[in-house]
Write an enzyme that holds these catalytic residues in place. Structure first.
Site, short mmCIF file in Angstrom:
data_model
loop_
_atom_site.label_atom_id
_atom_site.label_comp_id
_atom_site.label_asym_id
_atom_site.label_seq_id
_atom_site.Cartn_x
_atom_site.Cartn_y
_atom_site.Cartn_z
N GLU A 248 0.95 -1.34 -0.15
CA GLU A 248 0.04 -0.07 0.05
C GLU A 248 1.02 1.27 0.04
O GLU A 248 2.02 1.27 0.56
CB GLU A 248 -0.97 -0.07 1.21
CG GLU A 248 -1.81 -0.95 1.26
CD GLU A 248 -2.74 -0.99 2.20
OE1 GLU A 248 -3.22 0.11 2.90
OE2 GLU A 248 -3.34 -2.15 2.73
N CYS B 118 -6.00 3.83 6.31
CA CYS B 118 -5.61 4.16 4.95
C CYS B 118 -6.73 4.54 3.96
O CYS B 118 -6.48 4.82 2.88
CB CYS B 118 -4.60 2.99 4.39
SG CYS B 118 -5.53 1.34 4.78
#
Length: 266
Positions: free
Chosen positions: A4, A41
Site C-alpha cells: 500500500e 488508509c
C-alpha cells in the site's frame, strides 16, 4: 511485491442526496474523517460535489462540525510531524482555502477542512494527489456533471471511492461507476470507506499509486496470494505429494479438481 502506498479516497456527494439528507451525510462524513485520528488508509481525504446552494450549505455544515472536533493523539511523533508538513503544503497553496480547524500546534493532531479549486483536480495537480495522513479532508466544488467526470479522470489510482446518492442520482450519474472502476479497488454506495470487512469479497488494493500492484489486496481471503508462489508437482506418486494434494485429501480441504470445487477423495 504488493504494498500500500498513497490514497485520498474520494467521496462524491450527489445533488438529490444533499436535498434529502444533508445533515446526516455531514455528520457521518466528519465521523469517518476523524475516526482513529484520520489514520485509516481509507480515510476520505477528498469530497467532491456540484456547485449549488445545497452544496454550499453542506460545506458550511461540515466546516462547523470539523471546527468542533477535539484534537487527537497520533501513532507517534513522526506521524504527527508528517501531518503538520501536509497541512503546511495545503495552507501555502494559493488555490486552496482553509475552511475550519484550529492551528496545528502541540502534541496532538487538530482536525482540518480545506477547499480546493476544481482545476487542481482536473489538471492532476500533485497537491490533490498526495494523501495527508490524518484528520483532514479537502472539498472540491465542480461546476456541473461534465466537470465532475473531468475531475475524476484527473485522479490517480485509489484504494476506494464513495458515491453518496439517491436512486435518481444513480440514474442521472450512471457514468460514475464505469469511470471509477478504472480508478479504484473498492467502490461504495452510501457508506464510508473507513469500514473494511475481512471477507472473501473485500478488495483492499487499487491502481498505482494506491498500491504497487493492483492485482492484489491486503484485506480478505485473496490477500493470501501476496505470500504464496505456485508450484506444480508433475508425475509425482501420491505418497510423495504434500497432504493438501494427496488423493485421499487427509486435510479435508476444498480443492479444485478438473476445475470443480470438491472436498472428496479422488
Amino acid at each position: 511485491v504488493f504494498a500500500e502506498m498513497s490514497s485520498i479516497n474520494p467521496v462524491i456527494v450527489l445533488p438529490q442526496a444533499l436535498q434529502t439528507r444533508a445533515d446526516t451525510i455531514a455528520r457521518d462524513l466528519v465521523a469517518s474523517v476523524v475516526q482513529g485520528c484520520g489514520q485509516f488508509c481509507t480515510n476520505p481525504g477528498l469530497v467532491i460535489g456540484i456547485a449549488s446552494p445545497a452544496f454550499t450549505g453542506f460545506t458550511q455544515q461540515v466546516a462547523q462540525l470539523i471546527g468542533g472536533q477535539p484534537a487527537q493523539t497520533m501513532l507517534n511523533a513522526g506521524t504527527l510531524n508528517s501531518y503538520g508538513k501536509g497541512l503546511h503544503t495545503l495552507l501555502a497553496h494559493p488555490r486552496i482555502e482553509h475552511l475550519a480547524g484550529q492551528t496545528q500546534t502541540g502534541n496532538q493532531a487538530q482536525p482540518q477542512l480545506f477547499k480546493a479549486d476544481a482545476s487542481l483536480l482536473i489538471n492532476g495537480d500533485e497537491v490533490l494527489q498526495e494523501e495527508v495522513f490524518g484528520p483532514t479532508t479537502v472539498f472540491v466544488e465542480v461546476a456541473d456533471q461534465a466537470q465532475l467526470a473531468a475531475a475524476l479522470h484527473g485522479l490517480h489510482g485509489q484504494l476506494t471511492a464513495t458515491i453518496i446518492g439517491e436512486p435518481a442520482d444513480f440514474t442521472q450519474f450512471g457514468e460514475l461507476t464505469p469511470l471509477l472502476e478504472q480508478k479504484v479497488g473498492r467502490i461504495l454506495l452510501n457508506g464510508y470507506p473507513t469500514g473494511v470487512e475481512v471477507c472473501d469479497a473485500m478488495v483492499h488494493g487499487g491502481p498505482y499509486p494506491a498500491t504497487s500492484d493492483a492485482r492484489g489486496t491486503s484485506v480478505g481471503t485473496l490477500a493470501i496470494e501476496r505470500f504464496l508462489r505456485p508450484v506444480c508437482f508433475q508425475n509425482y506418486p501420491d505418497s510423495l505429494l504434500p497432504d493438501a494434494l494427496k488423493n485421499a485429501n487427509p486435510l479435508r480441504i476444498q480443492r479444485l479438481v478438473d476445475g470443480q470445487p470438491s472436498r472428496d477423495a479422488l
